[in-house]
Design a protein around this motif. Structure first.
Motif, PDB file in Angstrom:
ATOM      1  N   ASP A 215      41.931  35.165  52.290  1.00  0.00           N
ATOM      2  CA  ASP A 215      42.322  34.989  50.885  1.00  0.00           C
ATOM      3  C   ASP A 215      41.883  36.193  50.058  1.00  0.00           C
ATOM      4  O   ASP A 215      42.634  36.688  49.203  1.00  0.00           O
ATOM      5  CB  ASP A 215      41.702  33.707  50.340  1.00  0.00           C
ATOM      6  N   ALA A 216      40.671  36.695  50.296  1.00  0.00           N
ATOM      7  CA  ALA A 216      40.181  37.856  49.548  1.00  0.00           C
ATOM      8  C   ALA A 216      41.047  39.078  49.812  1.00  0.00           C
ATOM      9  O   ALA A 216      41.412  39.814  48.884  1.00  0.00           O
ATOM     10  CB  ALA A 216      38.724  38.138  49.918  1.00  0.00           C
ATOM     11  N   ALA A 217      41.390  39.312  51.084  1.00  0.00           N
ATOM     12  CA  ALA A 217      42.217  40.469  51.420  1.00  0.00           C
ATOM     13  C   ALA A 217      43.601  40.375  50.785  1.00  0.00           C
ATOM     14  O   ALA A 217      44.124  41.353  50.242  1.00  0.00           O
ATOM     15  CB  ALA A 217      42.334  40.612  52.939  1.00  0.00           C
ATOM     16  N   MET A 218      44.217  39.196  50.832  1.00  0.00           N
ATOM     17  CA  MET A 218      45.530  39.023  50.236  1.00  0.00           C
ATOM     18  C   MET A 218      45.468  39.138  48.712  1.00  0.00           C
ATOM     19  O   MET A 218      46.416  39.610  48.068  1.00  0.00           O
ATOM     20  CB  MET A 218      46.129  37.674  50.636  1.00  0.00           C
ATOM     21  N   THR A 219      44.345  38.739  48.119  1.00  0.00           N
ATOM     22  CA  THR A 219      44.161  38.909  46.675  1.00  0.00           C
ATOM     23  C   THR A 219      44.109  40.388  46.316  1.00  0.00           C
ATOM     24  O   THR A 219      44.689  40.822  45.311  1.00  0.00           O
ATOM     25  CB  THR A 219      42.868  38.192  46.228  1.00  0.00           C
ATOM     26  N   VAL A 220      43.437  41.179  47.149  1.00  0.00           N
ATOM     27  CA  VAL A 220      43.395  42.625  46.929  1.00  0.00           C
ATOM     28  C   VAL A 220      44.792  43.229  47.076  1.00  0.00           C
ATOM     29  O   VAL A 220      45.210  44.077  46.280  1.00  0.00           O
ATOM     30  CB  VAL A 220      42.402  43.299  47.906  1.00  0.00           C
ATOM     31  N   ARG A 269      47.741  32.526  42.157  1.00  0.00           N
ATOM     32  CA  ARG A 269      46.316  32.684  41.868  1.00  0.00           C
ATOM     33  C   ARG A 269      45.814  34.015  42.419  1.00  0.00           C
ATOM     34  O   ARG A 269      45.002  34.701  41.767  1.00  0.00           O
ATOM     35  CB  ARG A 269      45.537  31.526  42.498  1.00  0.00           C
ATOM     36  N   GLN A 270      46.263  34.409  43.613  1.00  0.00           N
ATOM     37  CA  GLN A 270      45.847  35.690  44.183  1.00  0.00           C
ATOM     38  C   GLN A 270      46.301  36.844  43.299  1.00  0.00           C
ATOM     39  O   GLN A 270      45.547  37.796  43.061  1.00  0.00           O
ATOM     40  CB  GLN A 270      46.427  35.838  45.588  1.00  0.00           C
ATOM     41  N   GLU A 272      46.894  36.801  40.016  1.00  0.00           N
ATOM     42  CA  GLU A 272      46.147  36.828  38.763  1.00  0.00           C
ATOM     43  C   GLU A 272      44.706  37.286  38.989  1.00  0.00           C
ATOM     44  O   GLU A 272      44.172  38.097  38.218  1.00  0.00           O
ATOM     45  CB  GLU A 272      46.161  35.438  38.122  1.00  0.00           C
ATOM     46  N   ARG A 273      44.086  36.773  40.045  1.00  0.00           N
ATOM     47  CA  ARG A 273      42.697  37.130  40.337  1.00  0.00           C
ATOM     48  C   ARG A 273      42.578  38.600  40.718  1.00  0.00           C
ATOM     49  O   ARG A 273      41.673  39.309  40.264  1.00  0.00           O
ATOM     50  CB  ARG A 273      42.202  36.235  41.472  1.00  0.00           C
ATOM     51  N   GLY A 274      43.518  39.075  41.567  1.00  0.00           N
ATOM     52  CA  GLY A 274      43.500  40.477  41.966  1.00  0.00           C
ATOM     53  C   GLY A 274      43.765  41.410  40.799  1.00  0.00           C
ATOM     54  O   GLY A 274      43.131  42.468  40.667  1.00  0.00           O
ATOM     55  N   LYS A 275      44.697  41.047  39.938  1.00  0.00           N
ATOM     56  CA  LYS A 275      45.012  41.867  38.773  1.00  0.00           C
ATOM     57  C   LYS A 275      43.795  41.986  37.855  1.00  0.00           C
ATOM     58  O   LYS A 275      43.468  43.080  37.374  1.00  0.00           O
ATOM     59  CB  LYS A 275      46.195  41.260  38.020  1.00  0.00           C
ATOM     60  N   ASN A 276      43.099  40.880  37.630  1.00  0.00           N
ATOM     61  CA  ASN A 276      41.904  40.907  36.784  1.00  0.00           C
ATOM     62  C   ASN A 276      40.822  41.796  37.389  1.00  0.00           C
ATOM     63  O   ASN A 276      40.135  42.546  36.672  1.00  0.00           O
ATOM     64  CB  ASN A 276      41.358  39.486  36.597  1.00  0.00           C
ATOM     65  N   PHE A 277      40.642  41.723  38.704  1.00  0.00           N
ATOM     66  CA  PHE A 277      39.636  42.548  39.377  1.00  0.00           C
ATOM     67  C   PHE A 277      39.919  44.032  39.156  1.00  0.00           C
ATOM     68  O   PHE A 277      39.032  44.793  38.739  1.00  0.00           O
ATOM     69  CB  PHE A 277      39.624  42.230  40.879  1.00  0.00           C
TER      70      PHE A 277
END
Length: 318
Positions: A215-220, A269-270, A272-277
């Protein structure tokens, strides 16, 4: 569209696997209007030009040398279903060696579920960069797909110029090609987490760490693509994002439930979360620092660091 033929294909599911893939593809296509790929004069060159210019712009802002896939297809919805049946079959193939023979009724239910998934996605996917995860040979060519009927339908619904919208989709998908070009290890990293997680599920357990890392990798992947889009796209696009977000939010309750059941809420969610990071990292440092996520698997942010980007910055600057 022929719902009777679709239902008959599902009911006739056979074989020894969890899903009768041939029946699932046939049923999904029977339930889905293929749409037209009768291109207007100059349209094919427009797709090619958008991809070339997206590659040049993304190379310039990212500093990454990469090529777009040699396979660039303008598809209808049935073409997309055929291409992605193979992807889903590869993923499910990691489960089946761990399972016993499936009874017929379970196979029929599984085939029906996959039919619904393929049909829904086939009607909604606009473009796709396919890194061919879990391919039998690592040298298989990655692919880039544009689902023309869906692009035209979405542009019409959003009341935006179709050529401009198509170009925006091309830039987004090319940013994914840049990510896999920047990190040759990324495919193996994702495949390993997928295989570990699926193997654990097939044995009745849940590998939380494998799925958190996946999930973390796909969020990145999703967040960095948006970062490059912000810097590379050569036109205003906030209206496109705003209209797409409004369209997603305005879906009926049944369709919203359907998207959650299919896991599409996770992808949002990935994103939005990745964009914020990455917005935080670039604001605190710069694009070059943000690109360090692709230096090595160890420089990918953890799940905790995605929510607290300062932790990641301090770690990679040690």
């Amino acid at each position: 569209m022929n719902l009777y033929r679709s239902a008959r294909a599902v009911a006739g599911a056979s074989g020894t696997d969890a899903i009768d893939w041939e029946s699932a593809a046939e049923a999904a296509k029977a339930a889905t209007d293929p749409g037209s790929i009768s291109l207007e004069p100059g349209e094919r060159e427009g797709y090619a030009r958008d991809v070339r210019e997206a590659r040049a712009a993304v190379r310039e802002v990212s500093g990454v040398e990469f090529d777009v896939p040699e396979v660039v297809e303008i598809q209808n919805r049935h073409h997309w279903i055929d291409a992605n049946v193979e992807t889903f079959e590869r993923v499910m193939g990691a489960i089946e060696p761990h399972t016993e023979t499936f009874p017929g009724v379970a196979r029929t239910i599984n085939t029906g579920t996959m039919t619904v998934l393929l049909a829904f996605l086939g009607r909604n996917v606009l473009g796709q960069y396919d890194p061919l995860l879990l391919a039998e040979t690592p040298d298989d060519e990655h692919a880039l797909y544009f689902v023309r009927p869906n692009i035209l339908k979405a542009a019409d619904a959003l009341e935006v110029d179709s050529d401009r919208f198509r170009r925006w989709i091309a830039f987004h998908e090319v940013t994914h090609a840049a990510e896999f070009g920047a990190a040759p290890w990324l495919s193996t990293h994702l495949e390993t987490r997928m295989e570990d997680g699926i193997a654990a599920l097939s044995e009745g357990s849940f590998d939380r760490n494998a799925f958190r890392e996946l999930d973390a990798a796909m969020t990145v992947v999703e967040g960095y693509a948006e970062l490059l889009m912000d810097h590379a796209f050569d036109d205003e696009y906030e209206d496109l994002r705003r209209k797409l977000d409004a369209r997603r939010a305005g879906r009926g309750p049944l369709q919203r439930l359907f998207r959650r059941l299919l896991g599409l809420g996770l992808k949002q969610r990935q994103y939005e979360r990745g964009k914020n990071f990455f917005e935080h990292v670039v604001a605190a440092r710069d694009l070059e620092t943000a690109s360090l996520v692709w230096r090595h698997p160890d420089t990918l942010p953890t799940s905790e660091e995605l929510d607290t980007p300062g932790l990641w910055i301090r770690r990679i600057e040690r």
